[in-house]
Design a protein around this motif. Structure first.
Motif, PDB file in Angstrom:
ATOM      1  N   GLY A 183       1.150   0.474  -3.011  1.00 12.64           N
ATOM      2  CA  GLY A 183       1.406   1.900  -2.814  1.00 12.64           C
ATOM      3  C   GLY A 183       0.272   2.760  -3.343  1.00 12.64           C
ATOM      4  N   ASP A 184      -0.272   2.382  -4.508  1.00 10.24           N
ATOM      5  CA  ASP A 184      -1.380   3.150  -5.089  1.00 10.24           C
ATOM      6  C   ASP A 184      -2.602   3.122  -4.180  1.00 10.24           C
ATOM      7  OD1 ASP A 184       0.171   3.716  -7.280  1.00 10.24           O
ATOM      8  OD2 ASP A 184      -0.741   2.197  -8.573  1.00 10.24           O
TER       9      ASP A 184
ATOM     10  N   GLU B 296       4.296  12.802   0.288  1.00  4.93           N
ATOM     11  CA  GLU B 296       4.730  11.459  -0.068  1.00  4.93           C
ATOM     12  C   GLU B 296       3.996  10.480   0.832  1.00  4.93           C
ATOM     13  OE1 GLU B 296       8.967  10.955  -0.140  1.00  4.93           O
ATOM     14  OE2 GLU B 296       9.305  13.011  -0.841  1.00  4.93           O
ATOM     15  N   CYS B 297       3.545   9.375   0.269  1.00  6.21           N
ATOM     16  CA  CYS B 297       2.803   8.384   1.043  1.00  6.21           C
ATOM     17  C   CYS B 297       3.600   7.087   1.123  1.00  6.21           C
ATOM     18  CB  CYS B 297       1.441   8.106   0.402  1.00  6.21           C
ATOM     19  SG  CYS B 297       0.364   9.536   0.360  1.00  6.21           S
ATOM     20  N   LYS B 298       3.652   6.512   2.307  1.00  9.80           N
ATOM     21  CA  LYS B 298       4.348   5.255   2.550  1.00  9.80           C
ATOM     22  C   LYS B 298       3.420   4.344   3.341  1.00  9.80           C
ATOM     23  CE  LYS B 298       8.003   7.205   0.782  1.00  9.80           C
ATOM     24  NZ  LYS B 298       8.446   6.854  -0.606  1.00  9.80           N
ATOM     25  N   ASN B 299       3.258   3.133   2.844  1.00 12.10           N
ATOM     26  CA  ASN B 299       2.470   2.191   3.643  1.00 12.10           C
ATOM     27  C   ASN B 299       3.218   1.816   4.914  1.00 12.10           C
ATOM     28  OD1 ASN B 299       0.474   2.226   1.747  1.00 12.10           O
ATOM     29  ND2 ASN B 299       0.965   0.239   0.834  1.00 12.10           N
ATOM     30  N   THR B 300       4.514   1.519   4.775  1.00 13.46           N
ATOM     31  CA  THR B 300       5.349   1.142   5.918  1.00 13.46           C
ATOM     32  C   THR B 300       6.581   2.041   5.923  1.00 13.46           C
ATOM     33  OG1 THR B 300       4.611  -1.158   5.671  1.00 13.46           O
ATOM     34  CG2 THR B 300       6.506  -0.759   7.099  1.00 13.46           C
ATOM     35  N   LEU B 301       6.636   2.959   6.867  1.00 14.13           N
ATOM     36  CA  LEU B 301       7.691   3.969   6.892  1.00 14.13           C
ATOM     37  C   LEU B 301       9.036   3.383   7.311  1.00 14.13           C
ATOM     38  CD1 LEU B 301       8.181   7.110   6.699  1.00 14.13           C
ATOM     39  CD2 LEU B 301       7.957   7.110   9.194  1.00 14.13           C
TER      40      LEU B 301
ATOM     41  N   ALA C  20       1.848   2.966   8.722  1.00 16.15           N
ATOM     42  CA  ALA C  20       2.526   2.302   9.840  1.00 16.15           C
ATOM     43  C   ALA C  20       4.030   2.464   9.647  1.00 16.15           C
ATOM     44  CB  ALA C  20       2.123   0.824   9.903  1.00 16.15           C
ATOM     45  N   HIS C  21       4.808   1.801  10.497  1.00 18.12           N
ATOM     46  CA  HIS C  21       6.267   1.887  10.405  1.00 18.12           C
ATOM     47  C   HIS C  21       6.869   0.492  10.377  1.00 18.12           C
ATOM     48  CE1 HIS C  21       6.523   0.824  14.674  1.00 18.12           C
ATOM     49  NE2 HIS C  21       5.559   1.714  14.890  1.00 18.12           N
ATOM     50  N   SER C  22       8.161   0.452  10.067  1.00 19.82           N
ATOM     51  CA  SER C  22       8.818  -0.832   9.830  1.00 19.82           C
ATOM     52  C   SER C  22       9.507  -1.413  11.058  1.00 19.82           C
ATOM     53  CB  SER C  22       9.867  -0.670   8.713  1.00 19.82           C
ATOM     54  OG  SER C  22      10.857   0.276   9.088  1.00 19.82           O
TER      55      SER C  22
END
Length: 323
Positions: free
Chosen positions: A36-37, A103-108, A150-152
């Protein structure tokens, strides 16, 4: 018309973001905190490259209101160019000096959007709420958004868009006021959604009345497509919508266009650059909408609206579309 270089620059940025996503997933498969970082740093670097000099892009901290109350931890914040330099090294950011928060998400996931909508509303309670114009009363500060590599979902893009918009609609439906809404959602490998508020749907000249029109009791909420006005629903005064860019541009270009446009409300020097970005990535698309009644306005602003104060000019607090 020849292809603009901005498209190429942001397609390169999209390719870099995709490569970083794969690297982070491979290297930190079982270390979600570090993953996440690193994802947040990707977004912070992108924003730092494209925002004008003077805006501070910082990571990890809480937003603090004038009464000392604080927000949950925020991943990325954009600070005003007027922010005191001494305080830029702290991790507690003054609410009225924060221009944008993400807010940051690697995989939404869908739950991320629903929770982000709640956080957006909580953050808006920390800032000084202004009155007097539709812009002051319908758009909360700071701009609040979600950025994802990206997304899940493994469905096709059409189904993923529908899933995301269902979550966005749920968050919009739960909001108590248009200013509490999410302003921006960017999924780097899919699309960007941006929020707009249309301050009045009626015909201005026909609304000129003496005295203040009564505000209807109750919520008076109706879901409808942006720009549609149903005369059988007189309570409808404002439409808020989260529109998806559908012009084929990189989602990152659409994200930056939206952000620059919003910053230009506060910093007129940015308006020429924002116009250039908009000409390359024109506003288009449609998404979840909500119709609000006039109770969202102060009496002063509602009176002015009914006296045909709304205009078609850009970057004015009485503009026909605010975003």
């Amino acid at each position: 018309m020849p292809r603009h270089d901005l498209h190429d620059f942001f397609e390169q940025a999209s390719a870099e973001m995709a490569a970083e996503y794969q690297r982070i997933r491979k290297k930190h498969k079982n270390d979600h905190g570090t993953a996440g970082d690193e994802g947040e740093e990707n977004w912070a670097e992108l924003l730092s490259r494209w925002l004008p000099a003077g805006y501070h892009v910082v990571t990890k901290g809480q937003i603090m209101g004038s009464d000392g109350s604080t927000s949950p931890q925020i991943d990325i914040l954009v600070l005003s160019s007027a922010y005191p330099p001494f305080l830029t090294t702290k991790r507690m950011w003054l609410a009225d000096g924060v221009i944008a928060a993400f807010e940051c998400k690697n995989t939404l996931k869908a739950t991320h959007l629903i929770e982000a909508a709640k956080t957006a509303a909580a953050v808006r309670k920390l800032t000084t709420q202004q009155e007097g114009t539709p812009y002051d009363e319908l758009l909360g500060t700071p701009l609040y958004g979600v950025l994802a590599h990206a997304h899940s979902w493994e469905s096709d893009d059409t189904e993923v868009v529908e899933t995301i918009e269902k979550a966005l609609q749920s968050g919009m439906n739960a909001a108590a006021h248009p200013r509490d809404l999410l302003d921006l959602v960017c999924v780097a490998n899919l699309s960007t959604w941006w929020a707009a508020r249309i301050p009045w749907l009626g015909e201005g000249p026909s609304l000129n009345v003496e005295g203040l029109p009564p505000k209807p009791p109750g919520p008076g909420l109706v879901w409808q497509r942006v720009g549609e006005y149903n005369p059988e629903q007189p309570d409808g005064a404002v439409v808020s919508s989260l529109n998806r860019h559908t012009g084929g541009a990189s989602p990152l270009l659409s994200m930056m266009t939206t952000l620059l446009r919003r910053l230009a409300w506060h910093d007129p020097q940015l308006q020429p650059i924002a116009r250039t970005f908009e000409s390359v990535d024109p506003t288009r698309g449609g998404g979840p909408c909500r119709n609000w009644n006039p109770d969202v306005y102060s009496d002063h602003t509602w009176r002015a609206i009914t006296q045909n104060r709304i205009d078609g000019l850009d970057w004015t607090p009485w503009a026909a579309m605010l975003m």
